[in-house]
Design an enzyme around this catalytic site. Structure first.
Site, PDB file in Angstrom:
ATOM      1  N   ASN A  39       0.812  -1.124  -0.099  1.00 44.29           N
ATOM      2  CA  ASN A  39       0.004   0.037  -0.033  1.00 44.29           C
ATOM      3  C   ASN A  39       0.911   1.104   0.021  1.00 44.29           C
ATOM      4  OD1 ASN A  39      -1.306   2.360   1.156  1.00 44.29           O
ATOM      5  ND2 ASN A  39      -2.931   0.829   1.411  1.00 44.29           N
ATOM      6  N   ASP A  77       0.049   4.482  -0.042  1.00 46.80           N
ATOM      7  CA  ASP A  77      -0.915   5.650   0.459  1.00 46.80           C
ATOM      8  C   ASP A  77       0.084   6.659   1.074  1.00 46.80           C
ATOM      9  OD1 ASP A  77      -3.188   4.405  -0.570  1.00 46.80           O
ATOM     10  OD2 ASP A  77      -4.055   4.335   1.673  1.00 46.80           O
ATOM     11  N   HIS A  78       1.102   6.157   1.877  1.00 45.38           N
ATOM     12  CA  HIS A  78       1.872   6.983   2.755  1.00 45.38           C
ATOM     13  C   HIS A  78       2.986   7.791   1.825  1.00 45.38           C
ATOM     14  CE1 HIS A  78      -0.792   6.445   5.845  1.00 45.38           C
ATOM     15  NE2 HIS A  78      -0.484   5.127   6.109  1.00 45.38           N
ATOM     16  N   ARG A  97       3.230  18.789   1.601  1.00 40.02           N
ATOM     17  CA  ARG A  97       3.422  20.139   0.805  1.00 40.02           C
ATOM     18  C   ARG A  97       2.956  20.524  -0.307  1.00 40.02           C
ATOM     19  NH1 ARG A  97       8.950  22.086   2.463  1.00 40.02           N
ATOM     20  NH2 ARG A  97       8.839  21.660   4.778  1.00 40.02           N
ATOM     21  N   HIS A 149      -5.709   3.540  -1.212  1.00 43.38           N
ATOM     22  CA  HIS A 149      -6.950   3.701  -0.929  1.00 43.38           C
ATOM     23  C   HIS A 149      -7.240   5.243  -1.412  1.00 43.38           C
ATOM     24  CE1 HIS A 149      -9.464   4.040   3.086  1.00 43.38           C
ATOM     25  NE2 HIS A 149     -10.203   4.293   2.067  1.00 43.38           N
ATOM     26  N   ARG A 206      -9.402   7.967  -0.813  1.00 39.93           N
ATOM     27  CA  ARG A 206     -10.463   8.363   0.399  1.00 39.93           C
ATOM     28  C   ARG A 206     -11.324   9.346  -0.392  1.00 39.93           C
ATOM     29  NH1 ARG A 206      -8.723   6.327   5.570  1.00 39.93           N
ATOM     30  NH2 ARG A 206     -10.353   7.556   6.454  1.00 39.93           N
ATOM     31  N   ARG A 262      -7.179  12.719   1.000  1.00 39.82           N
ATOM     32  CA  ARG A 262      -6.169  13.063   1.947  1.00 39.82           C
ATOM     33  C   ARG A 262      -4.836  12.542   1.464  1.00 39.82           C
ATOM     34  NH1 ARG A 262      -7.136   9.864   7.513  1.00 39.82           N
ATOM     35  NH2 ARG A 262      -9.181  10.597   7.297  1.00 39.82           N
ATOM     36  N   HIS A 263      -4.668  11.524   0.743  1.00 41.24           N
ATOM     37  CA  HIS A 263      -3.418  11.274   0.276  1.00 41.24           C
ATOM     38  C   HIS A 263      -3.482  10.920  -1.036  1.00 41.24           C
ATOM     39  CE1 HIS A 263      -5.109   7.303   1.623  1.00 41.24           C
ATOM     40  NE2 HIS A 263      -4.640   7.674   2.951  1.00 41.24           N
ATOM     41  N   GLU A 318      -8.588   0.296  -2.890  1.00 39.13           N
ATOM     42  CA  GLU A 318      -9.304   0.346  -1.596  1.00 39.13           C
ATOM     43  C   GLU A 318     -10.176   1.550  -1.516  1.00 39.13           C
ATOM     44  OE1 GLU A 318      -6.412  -0.483   1.598  1.00 39.13           O
ATOM     45  OE2 GLU A 318      -8.001   0.734   2.833  1.00 39.13           O
ATOM     46  N   THR A 332      -6.724   6.220  10.330  1.00 40.93           N
ATOM     47  CA  THR A 332      -6.683   5.334   9.321  1.00 40.93           C
ATOM     48  C   THR A 332      -7.918   4.468   9.561  1.00 40.93           C
ATOM     49  OG1 THR A 332      -5.183   3.316   8.691  1.00 40.93           O
ATOM     50  CG2 THR A 332      -5.212   3.847  10.763  1.00 40.93           C
ATOM     51  N   THR A 333      -8.138   3.340   8.614  1.00 47.07           N
ATOM     52  CA  THR A 333      -9.237   2.515   8.637  1.00 47.07           C
ATOM     53  C   THR A 333      -9.264   1.782   9.987  1.00 47.07           C
ATOM     54  OG1 THR A 333      -8.798   2.150   6.285  1.00 47.07           O
ATOM     55  CG2 THR A 333     -10.387   0.861   7.384  1.00 47.07           C
ATOM     56  N   GLU A 374     -10.703  -9.430   3.317  1.00 43.24           N
ATOM     57  CA  GLU A 374      -9.267  -9.153   3.597  1.00 43.24           C
ATOM     58  C   GLU A 374      -9.385  -9.135   5.401  1.00 43.24           C
ATOM     59  OE1 GLU A 374      -7.250  -5.651   2.173  1.00 43.24           O
ATOM     60  OE2 GLU A 374      -6.361  -5.420   4.237  1.00 43.24           O
ATOM     61  N   HIS A 426      -3.535  -4.742   7.890  1.00 45.15           N
ATOM     62  CA  HIS A 426      -3.569  -3.654   8.401  1.00 45.15           C
ATOM     63  C   HIS A 426      -2.617  -3.768   9.896  1.00 45.15           C
ATOM     64  CE1 HIS A 426      -4.819   0.214  10.379  1.00 45.15           C
ATOM     65  NE2 HIS A 426      -5.829   0.329   9.124  1.00 45.15           N
ATOM     66  N   GLY A 427      -1.814  -2.869   9.923  1.00 44.95           N
ATOM     67  CA  GLY A 427      -0.807  -2.466  11.034  1.00 44.95           C
ATOM     68  C   GLY A 427       0.294  -3.501  11.014  1.00 44.95           C
ATOM     69  N   GLY A 483       1.406  -1.351   4.290  1.00 44.42           N
ATOM     70  CA  GLY A 483       1.719  -0.099   3.941  1.00 44.42           C
ATOM     71  C   GLY A 483       2.598   0.704   4.774  1.00 44.42           C
ATOM     72  N   HIS A 484       2.279   1.230   5.983  1.00 46.25           N
ATOM     73  CA  HIS A 484       2.933   1.906   6.825  1.00 46.25           C
ATOM     74  C   HIS A 484       4.022   1.638   7.141  1.00 46.25           C
ATOM     75  CE1 HIS A 484       3.552   4.521  10.272  1.00 46.25           C
ATOM     76  NE2 HIS A 484       3.078   5.328   9.635  1.00 46.25           N
TER      77      HIS A 484
HETATM   78  N1  PXP Z   1      -5.576  -3.340   4.249  1.00 42.15           N
HETATM   79  C1  PXP Z   1      -6.515  -2.255   4.483  1.00 42.15           C
HETATM   80  C2  PXP Z   1      -7.985  -2.593   4.228  1.00 42.15           C
HETATM   81  C3  PXP Z   1      -6.222  -0.981   4.949  1.00 42.15           C
HETATM   82  O1  PXP Z   1      -7.157  -0.033   5.128  1.00 42.15           O
HETATM   83  C4  PXP Z   1      -4.817  -0.575   5.038  1.00 42.15           C
HETATM   84  C5  PXP Z   1      -4.493   0.755   5.688  1.00 42.15           C
HETATM   85  O2  PXP Z   1      -4.634   1.391   4.269  1.00 42.15           O
HETATM   86  C6  PXP Z   1      -4.101  -1.510   5.048  1.00 42.15           C
HETATM   87  C7  PXP Z   1      -4.218  -2.859   4.819  1.00 42.15           C
HETATM   88  C8  PXP Z   1      -2.649  -1.258   5.327  1.00 42.15           C
HETATM   89  O3  PXP Z   1      -2.282  -1.027   6.624  1.00 42.15           O
HETATM   90  P1  PXP Z   1      -0.786  -0.616   7.033  1.00 42.15           P
HETATM   91  O4  PXP Z   1      -0.696   0.629   6.386  1.00 42.15           O
HETATM   92  O5  PXP Z   1      -1.054  -0.273   8.515  1.00 42.15           O
HETATM   93  O6  PXP Z   1       0.113  -1.662   6.851  1.00 42.15           O
END
Ligand code: PXP
Length: 407
Positions: free
Chosen positions: A171, A173-174, A182, A207, A209, A213-214, A234, A264-265, A315, A355-356, A377-378
């Site tokens: 992911n 997104d970040h 910026r 994602h 949104r 936002r990103h 997403e 975040t979600t 998921e 997630h996480g 992602g993160h």
């Molecule tokens: N899966 C879903 C459905 C999410 O919403 C996210 C966060 O955008 C992720 C996975 C990835 O999570 P993380 O960025 O914490 O790894």
């Protein structure tokens, strides 16, 4: 119920990948709908096999496989040998023993130019079908029935998750979060996605949104053109975003709950409470050829609802497992994810998780046979700030590959 793999001697075990055999045997039990039964697989040499062959079949010399059912078919209430629909009704909890001669398997593997593990997999399949009531020695029809079933199971096994690595989708997104800080043009998530793919990612997730936002519309449009693996969009199930997805046609869509104020979600979708709305969204996307995944908590009610409304994937939310502050709590969350992933798999859903997840928490989840893909992602983007994105992806891939290694 466990599969017990035992070895008669070290010289039998040293050349075997036990994990691979366990995984394949588990997948076979699942395919035969007897995953809740115990099975013992004993790997022996030719000397021991000859002894057993003499004792139980009055034949001299070794054979490749022998099956010893836990109870006779009559006791178990099986009336008609081999009928698939009856497999699930076997009342016993232990199927019995499969004994395999590794020496004979090795000879046969060489003769048929197969790997030893593929030969052993065939022998486990053959032995298992005997335990389930199939018997090729009964008649020509019974032999054909058993052969057909064997081929069906092996075909499924070779196309199932149990013989494949867990995939890693990233992911990005970040990367866009940093750009939006910026309001400029860098770093570009499109470039990041290309680096992730070159480092071995199996897919890219973004994602889009509602508040943008990103990730921006422009990013998704460009990613649609540039992603060579699989683009997973997403999104919330809002009208405007669904219309966008139908226009862009990502390879798949993951529907998530979306709240404007959240960082975040936060949790999974309440599919059970929104069946009608989500079924409509799935239907529209499916009609455009876009398979849909639903992001849900590890909850049997949500899995059942996802299955009922035609989701292709679920998921499973790994956030609570990752956020647990002590081992006991984490273990409890892990067990829940493992059992719910199994439940979803049994229903025929394809199972992802995410997630996480980070460099500490991923391995255990990646080792679950029922989970096909992780979405991360993160943690990867965070590490990339210090090591570079290519390195950060490769480090995570190494963890995923090691955990799901099948030799
Ligand atoms: N899966 C879903 C459905 C999410 O919403 C996210 C966060 O955008 C992720 C996975 C990835 O999570 P993380 O960025 O914490 O790894």
């Amino acid at each position: 119920m466990p599969i017990t793999l035992s070895f008669q001697a070290d010289h039998v075990s040293h050349r075997l990948n036990c994990r691979l055999l366990q995984r394949r045997a588990s997948a076979l039990l699942r395919e035969c709908r007897v995953a809740d039964h115990g099975l013992s697989i004993r790997l022996v040499d030719d000397t021991e096999m000859s002894r057993l062959n003499k004792q139980y079949r009055h034949k001299s010399g070794p054979t490749n496989v022998l099956s010893f059912p836990m109870s006779e078919a009559d006791d178990a209430g099986i009336e008609n040998h081999g009928a698939n629909s009856q497999l699930a009704q076997i009342p016993i909890r232990e199927l019995g023993d499969i004994v395999i001669s590794v020496d004979t398997a090795l000879r046969e593997a060489r003769e048929s130019r197969q790997s030893l593990h593929d030969r052993l997999t065939w022998l486990v399949t053959h032995g298992l079908l005997h335990l389930l009531g199939y018997d090729h020695e009964l008649s020509e029809t019974a032999a054909i029935q058993m052969l057909d079933k064997e081929q069906e199971l092996l075909h499924k096994l070779h196309h199932s998750r149990s013989t494949a690595m867990t995939q890693l989708a990233i992911n990005v997104d970040h990367i866009a979060t940093i750009r939006q800080a910026r309001g400029g043009v860098e770093p570009d998530p499109v470039a990041a996605a290309a680096i992730c793919e070159m480092a071995g990612a199996a897919g890219i997730v973004v994602h889009l949104r509602e508040d943008r936002r990103h990730i921006q519309d422009r990013d998704v449009r460009l990613l649609r053109e540039t992603v060579k693996t699989r683009l997973n969009l997403e999104m919330g199930a809002q009208k405007e975003i669904i219309a966008f997805a139908l226009d862009i046609r990502p390879d798949m869509v993951t529907l998530v709950p979306e709240k404007r104020q959240e960082l975040t979600t936060e949790g999974g979708l309440d599919v059970a409470a929104q069946k009608k709305m989500l079924a409509r969204a799935i239907d529209r996307l499916n009609k455009a050829g876009i398979p849909v995944s639903l992001f849900i908590d590890a909850d049997g009610r949500q899995i059942k609802a996802a299955h009922e409304i035609g989701a292709t994937f679920v998921e499973i939310h790994t956030g609570r497992y990752c956020d647990a502050s002590h081992e006991k709590g984490r273990d409890k969350e892990f067990q829940l994810i493992a059992s719910m992933a199994e439940e979803a798999y049994q229903l025929g859903l394809r199972v992802f998780a995410g997630h996480g997840l980070n460099y500490q928490t991923t391995a255990r989840i990646a080792a679950l046979d029922t989970i096909e893909e992780l979405s991360i992602g993160h943690a990867i983007v965070s590490r990339a700030a210090f090591t570079g994105l290519d390195r950060a992806v490769r480090d995570m891939l190494a963890i995923v590959r090691e955990a799901s290694r099948i030799g």
